[in-house]
Scaffold this motif. Sequence first.
Motif, mmCIF file in Angstrom:
data_model
loop_
_atom_site.group_PDB
_atom_site.id
_atom_site.type_symbol
_atom_site.label_atom_id
_atom_site.label_comp_id
_atom_site.label_asym_id
_atom_site.label_seq_id
_atom_site.Cartn_x
_atom_site.Cartn_y
_atom_site.Cartn_z
ATOM 1 N N LEU A 4 37.120 95.207 13.093
ATOM 2 C CA LEU A 4 37.724 93.956 12.642
ATOM 3 C C LEU A 4 37.777 93.007 13.833
ATOM 4 O O LEU A 4 38.434 93.286 14.838
ATOM 5 C CB LEU A 4 39.126 94.213 12.096
ATOM 6 N N VAL A 5 37.067 91.865 13.730
ATOM 7 C CA VAL A 5 36.934 90.935 14.856
ATOM 8 C C VAL A 5 37.488 89.566 14.481
ATOM 9 O O VAL A 5 37.777 89.288 13.322
ATOM 10 C CB VAL A 5 35.463 90.820 15.299
ATOM 11 N N PHE A 6 37.616 88.710 15.479
ATOM 12 C CA PHE A 6 38.256 87.409 15.299
ATOM 13 C C PHE A 6 37.797 86.496 16.424
ATOM 14 O O PHE A 6 37.234 86.962 17.426
ATOM 15 C CB PHE A 6 39.784 87.562 15.319
ATOM 16 N N ASP A 7 38.038 85.225 16.304
ATOM 17 C CA ASP A 7 37.671 84.290 17.364
ATOM 18 C C ASP A 7 38.401 84.647 18.657
ATOM 19 O O ASP A 7 39.632 84.799 18.660
ATOM 20 C CB ASP A 7 38.023 82.853 16.956
ATOM 21 N N GLY A 8 37.656 84.777 19.730
ATOM 22 C CA GLY A 8 38.231 85.148 21.021
ATOM 23 C C GLY A 8 38.268 86.636 21.268
ATOM 24 O O GLY A 8 38.800 87.081 22.293
ATOM 25 N N VAL A 9 37.710 87.440 20.363
ATOM 26 C CA VAL A 9 37.711 88.887 20.557
ATOM 27 C C VAL A 9 36.978 89.236 21.853
ATOM 28 O O VAL A 9 35.959 88.641 22.195
ATOM 29 C CB VAL A 9 37.047 89.591 19.351
ATOM 30 N N LYS A 10 37.545 90.176 22.599
ATOM 31 C CA LYS A 10 36.908 90.591 23.859
ATOM 32 C C LYS A 10 35.646 91.386 23.535
ATOM 33 O O LYS A 10 35.699 92.410 22.856
ATOM 34 C CB LYS A 10 37.876 91.411 24.712
ATOM 35 N N MET A 11 34.538 90.899 24.040
ATOM 36 C CA MET A 11 33.248 91.464 23.660
ATOM 37 C C MET A 11 33.143 92.946 23.989
ATOM 38 O O MET A 11 32.627 93.747 23.198
ATOM 39 C CB MET A 11 32.126 90.689 24.346
ATOM 40 N N LEU A 12 33.658 93.351 25.150
ATOM 41 C CA LEU A 12 33.544 94.752 25.546
ATOM 42 C C LEU A 12 34.388 95.660 24.660
ATOM 43 O O LEU A 12 34.073 96.841 24.496
ATOM 44 C CB LEU A 12 33.934 94.929 27.014
ATOM 45 N N ASP A 13 35.462 95.124 24.081
ATOM 46 C CA ASP A 13 36.277 95.925 23.169
ATOM 47 C C ASP A 13 35.500 96.302 21.919
ATOM 48 O O ASP A 13 35.831 97.279 21.241
ATOM 49 C CB ASP A 13 37.539 95.153 22.762
ATOM 50 N N VAL A 14 34.504 95.515 21.592
ATOM 51 C CA VAL A 14 33.643 95.809 20.442
ATOM 52 C C VAL A 14 32.395 96.560 20.894
ATOM 53 O O VAL A 14 32.075 97.639 20.396
ATOM 54 C CB VAL A 14 33.239 94.514 19.706
ATOM 55 N N ALA A 15 31.690 95.981 21.860
ATOM 56 C CA ALA A 15 30.395 96.533 22.268
ATOM 57 C C ALA A 15 30.524 97.904 22.926
ATOM 58 O O ALA A 15 29.672 98.779 22.716
ATOM 59 C CB ALA A 15 29.702 95.558 23.214
ATOM 60 N N GLY A 16 31.583 98.114 23.731
ATOM 61 C CA GLY A 16 31.732 99.392 24.430
ATOM 62 C C GLY A 16 31.880 100.565 23.473
ATOM 63 O O GLY A 16 31.048 101.495 23.478
ATOM 64 N N PRO A 17 32.914 100.570 22.611
ATOM 65 C CA PRO A 17 33.035 101.672 21.646
ATOM 66 C C PRO A 17 31.844 101.766 20.693
ATOM 67 O O PRO A 17 31.382 102.868 20.372
ATOM 68 C CB PRO A 17 34.324 101.322 20.889
#
Length: 321
Positions: A4-17
């Motif tokens: 679940l993402v949103f404007d300003g989401v930290k890219m590494l919090d998504v891409a890393g996992p």
Amino acid sequence: MVFLVFDGVKMLDVAGPAEVFAEANGLGADYALAYASASGNPVASSIGTPLPVDSAASELADVDTLVVAGGDGLVAAPIPQDLVEAVRGLRDRPRRLVSICTGSFVLAAAGVLSGRRATTHWRHAALLARAHPDITVEPDALFVEDRGVFTSAGVSAGIDLALALVEHDHGPDLAREVARNLVMFMQRPGGQSQFSAPLELRPPRTPALRAAADLVAANPALDHGTDALAAAVGVSPRHLARLFAAELDVSPARFVERTRLDHAKGLLDAGHSITATARAAGFGSTETMRRAFVARFGLAPSQYRARFATTTPTTSTDQQP
């Protein structure tokens, strides 16, 4: 596996996992990765790169694992209500809920963490605890699991948590191969500190105190009695004690013990025996180390070593020493 993402989401919090799960797929796992936003529209990541999504959160039909990523805006401004409502609408459907870094604030706002243990980035742990006193915040854990809800500390800790989930789902052998392929450490257990003692303590301003602290950290096993430390840095024992009290709010003896305990934790994490750890960390005996360990951490070295022998996160039923 839905992020679940949103404007300003930290890219590494998504891409890393996500990279951990994708790598696991290449080794035989079967994670179906998808991305959703509250509105169904693409979002702008923290680095400015647009992040497309597959659907709106309300359109999700089958969710095994919901991952709520973090972002700096979640602690700098009110959390978008549509994001909170998206989690509320999904909270009872996934097998497990996961937050990365400040994503825990979204889970908290949605009521998911009420009555549970949780963690977040160490900079924001006190804020989470103040804003949500019904949550038991563990500020020094890399990640925590409580009844199917997983929370992690900042940024890279989300990668550690993802690796732990792979181990939980597919066993340690596959998780270890993922870690090797991504050049990651396999042994970063959930209860491991977010930062080491030297990083946690602010560097002393006084040269003599800085020299004394550096001596202890460099070789905890040496004789670091107050008299020996004072002689090594060229001040009187009384003056050195005053410096420790004024700048670090601790006695020289307590500082040495804390440094030795943190060194011992690192050695146990690396698989050293309790006897070898006690000797290398500067404790006179295993019993002396055991007493100090129990007093500070609430469990014996043997229990710590057994508890954190894999990447598996700490659970709500695993707290008694």
